[in-house]
Design an enzyme around this catalytic site. Sequence first.
Site, PDB file in Angstrom:
ATOM      1  N   ILE A   1      32.041  34.957  37.425  1.00  0.00           N
ATOM      2  CA  ILE A   1      33.174  35.586  36.740  1.00  0.00           C
ATOM      3  C   ILE A   1      34.446  34.772  36.930  1.00  0.00           C
ATOM      4  CG2 ILE A   1      33.661  37.118  38.698  1.00  0.00           C
ATOM      5  CD1 ILE A   1      34.478  39.274  36.547  1.00  0.00           C
ATOM      6  N   CYS A   2      35.288  34.804  35.914  1.00  0.00           N
ATOM      7  CA  CYS A   2      36.638  34.248  35.948  1.00  0.00           C
ATOM      8  C   CYS A   2      36.615  32.721  36.094  1.00  0.00           C
ATOM      9  CB  CYS A   2      37.445  34.945  37.055  1.00  0.00           C
ATOM     10  SG  CYS A   2      39.229  34.824  36.858  1.00  0.00           S
ATOM     11  N   HIS A   3      37.139  32.185  37.205  1.00  0.00           N
ATOM     12  CA  HIS A   3      37.170  30.744  37.437  1.00  0.00           C
ATOM     13  C   HIS A   3      35.872  30.213  38.061  1.00  0.00           C
ATOM     14  CE1 HIS A   3      41.480  31.451  36.886  1.00  0.00           C
ATOM     15  NE2 HIS A   3      41.600  30.159  36.655  1.00  0.00           N
TER      16      HIS A   3
ATOM     17  N   SER B   1      31.543  36.406  32.867  1.00  0.00           N
ATOM     18  CA  SER B   1      32.639  37.253  32.370  1.00  0.00           C
ATOM     19  C   SER B   1      33.960  36.534  32.584  1.00  0.00           C
ATOM     20  CB  SER B   1      32.659  38.603  33.093  1.00  0.00           C
ATOM     21  OG  SER B   1      31.708  39.475  32.557  1.00  0.00           O
TER      22      SER B   1
END
Length: 180
Positions: free
Chosen positions: A105-107, A158
Amino acid sequence: MRIAFLTALEGVEQIELTEPWQAAKDAGHEPVLVSTKAGEIQAFDHLDKADTFPVDEVVGETSAGSFGALVLPGGVANPDFLRTDEKAVGFVRDFFDQGRPVAAICHAPWTLVEADVVRGRVLTSWPSLRTDIRNAGGTWVDEQVKICDHGSNKLVTSRKPDDLKAFCDAFLHVFSEGAG
């Protein structure tokens, strides 16, 4: 199923660790905190220090084969530290080589880029990683959650903390398929 949650010693976005951890636990899985060194990790709430969490296992002293799946929480600094650690990158790559499911998720996909496992895959992330993912041979999409079934394993990605419910639902579904 034992699920590895891989983080660096500093920089993990706390909510991207704790919400998936609790979701895995609530679903009957055994979450295991794996880091680059023994001790405790320092989580963050954006740029502010948050809680600390004890490391369960150290990368390089454990193997992907002892887990059913991998979760890579985000935070800006967390994957940046992980992608410079050869053992952490190898640990991530081993999940792909062994066909085990991975969620990021994210980075966190920065670590996937470094492990050279995004080529030919479709994934999402924090928008600033778009060019890195494309340059590594992946296709970036702006979606709440993306499940990519390319190769021998599934990858769930995500974009951000607001996507956590969809992220948790998707990776738990995918991980349960892999356990069957």
